[in-house]
Design an enzyme around this catalytic site. Structure first.
Site, short mmCIF file in Angstrom:
data_model
loop_
_atom_site.label_atom_id
_atom_site.label_comp_id
_atom_site.label_asym_id
_atom_site.label_seq_id
_atom_site.Cartn_x
_atom_site.Cartn_y
_atom_site.Cartn_z
N LYS A 14 11.59 -10.49 4.57
CA LYS A 14 10.47 -10.89 5.49
C LYS A 14 9.20 -11.34 4.46
CE LYS A 14 8.83 -6.32 6.53
NZ LYS A 14 7.84 -6.16 5.50
N ARG A 89 3.87 -1.22 12.50
CA ARG A 89 5.04 -0.40 12.49
C ARG A 89 5.35 0.83 13.41
NH1 ARG A 89 5.38 -2.36 6.72
NH2 ARG A 89 7.48 -1.93 5.84
N ARG A 128 17.75 -5.46 -5.66
CA ARG A 128 16.34 -5.92 -6.00
C ARG A 128 15.64 -4.67 -6.75
NH1 ARG A 128 12.13 -6.42 -0.90
NH2 ARG A 128 11.78 -4.09 -1.30
N ARG A 134 10.96 -1.68 -8.27
CA ARG A 134 9.86 -0.98 -7.50
C ARG A 134 10.20 0.42 -7.17
NH1 ARG A 134 8.41 -4.32 -1.69
NH2 ARG A 134 8.78 -2.13 -1.16
N ARG A 145 13.69 4.64 4.39
CA ARG A 145 13.09 3.54 5.08
C ARG A 145 13.56 2.90 6.24
NH1 ARG A 145 11.88 0.34 0.09
NH2 ARG A 145 11.12 -1.11 1.36
P1 AMP Z 1 6.70 -3.33 2.67
O1 AMP Z 1 6.37 -4.08 1.55
O2 AMP Z 1 6.36 -3.99 3.94
O3 AMP Z 1 7.96 -2.82 2.60
O4 AMP Z 1 5.87 -1.93 2.76
C1 AMP Z 1 5.92 -0.97 1.35
C2 AMP Z 1 5.46 0.42 1.99
O5 AMP Z 1 3.96 0.21 2.07
C3 AMP Z 1 5.99 1.05 3.26
O6 AMP Z 1 7.37 1.55 2.84
C4 AMP Z 1 5.09 1.97 3.57
O7 AMP Z 1 4.98 3.05 2.79
C5 AMP Z 1 3.81 1.19 3.24
N1 AMP Z 1 3.23 0.40 4.34
C6 AMP Z 1 3.23 -0.80 4.71
N2 AMP Z 1 2.82 -1.33 5.67
C7 AMP Z 1 2.73 -0.27 6.48
C8 AMP Z 1 2.28 -0.05 8.06
N3 AMP Z 1 1.95 -0.94 8.54
N4 AMP Z 1 2.10 1.31 8.23
C9 AMP Z 1 2.43 2.51 7.18
N5 AMP Z 1 2.67 1.99 6.02
C10 AMP Z 1 2.99 0.97 5.79
#
Ligand code: AMP
Length: 192
Positions: A14, A89, A128, A134, A145
């Site tokens: 995404k 989310r 990745r 990461r 996740r």
């Molecule tokens: P992402 O890069 O979108 O996969 O986000 C990485 C991490 O950031 C997630 O696993 C959460 O720990 C945190 N995170 C990102 N967006 C949100 C959200 N809308 N609500 C809560 N935690 C978030």
């Protein structure tokens, strides 16, 4: 002018697609994950708080995330539209976003969901992890996740489906192929 969301499980690409959509539609892409990671890197108070949750693959609490999004959406560059990547989310975040948009007399045009099979996602994410290092890309955290995505974020998707603004795109395939599908789906959704 487009105001849209991109939703997808971890590893669905995404972030990559969000950058491409943002370029093609000329709207700013806002990734909550990227904002958190930048804060973690800069060791800001927000980053120190967020890291505790991110490393375990948990959601950062709504109280922290919602405020951060409200602040970001009050900046001038979102006036011509935006693409939110990774927010909302949870259904509570949907309600909060509804309020932000209502306060600004705005509405969402399109909600795009990228779909992919869990096992495909796990293998992509493990790949990745080797490349990027990461800290939230090990198998136990990846599976957690994905579980959170199914338990919480699919309810978000269902809400937008009920409102008739959801469009789904198969996220499996070459990056360019997926981008073509995504751009076509957005065009169709906007024409509808
Ligand atoms: P992402 O890069 O979108 O996969 O986000 C990485 C991490 O950031 C997630 O696993 C959460 O720990 C945190 N995170 C990102 N967006 C949100 C959200 N809308 N609500 C809560 N935690 C978030």
């Amino acid at each position: 002018m487009t105001r849209m969301l991109i939703i997808g499980p971890p590893g669905s690409g995404k972030g990559t697609q969000a950058e491409r959509i943002s370029e093609r539609l000329g709207v700013v892409a806002i990734s909550t994950g990227d904002i958190f990671r930048a804060n973690v890197k800069g060791e800001t108070p927000l980053g120190v708080e967020a890291k505790k949750y991110m490393d375990n693959g948990d959601f950062v609490p709504d109280s922290v995330t919602n405020k951060m999004v409200r602040d970001r959406l009050s900046e001038g560059d979102v006036e011509d539209g935006f693409l939110l990547d990774g927010y909302p989310r949870t259904t509570a975040q949907v309600d909060y976003l509804d309020q932000i948009l209502a306060d600004g007399d705005q509405k969402l045009d399109v909600v795009l969901q990228l779909t992919a099979d869990d096992e495909e996602l796990v293998s992509r994410l493990l790949g990745r992890a080797k490349e990027t290092g990461r800290s939230d890309d090990n198998e136990a955290v990846i599976r957690h996740r994905l579980d959170l995505y199914h338990e919480q974020t699919e309810a978000v998707v269902a809400k937008y489906a009920e409102r008739g603004i959801l469009t789904q795109v198969d996220g499996i395939g070459q990056i360019d192929e997926v981008t073509d599908r995504v751009m076509q789906a957005i065009k169709e959704a906007q024409a509808a």
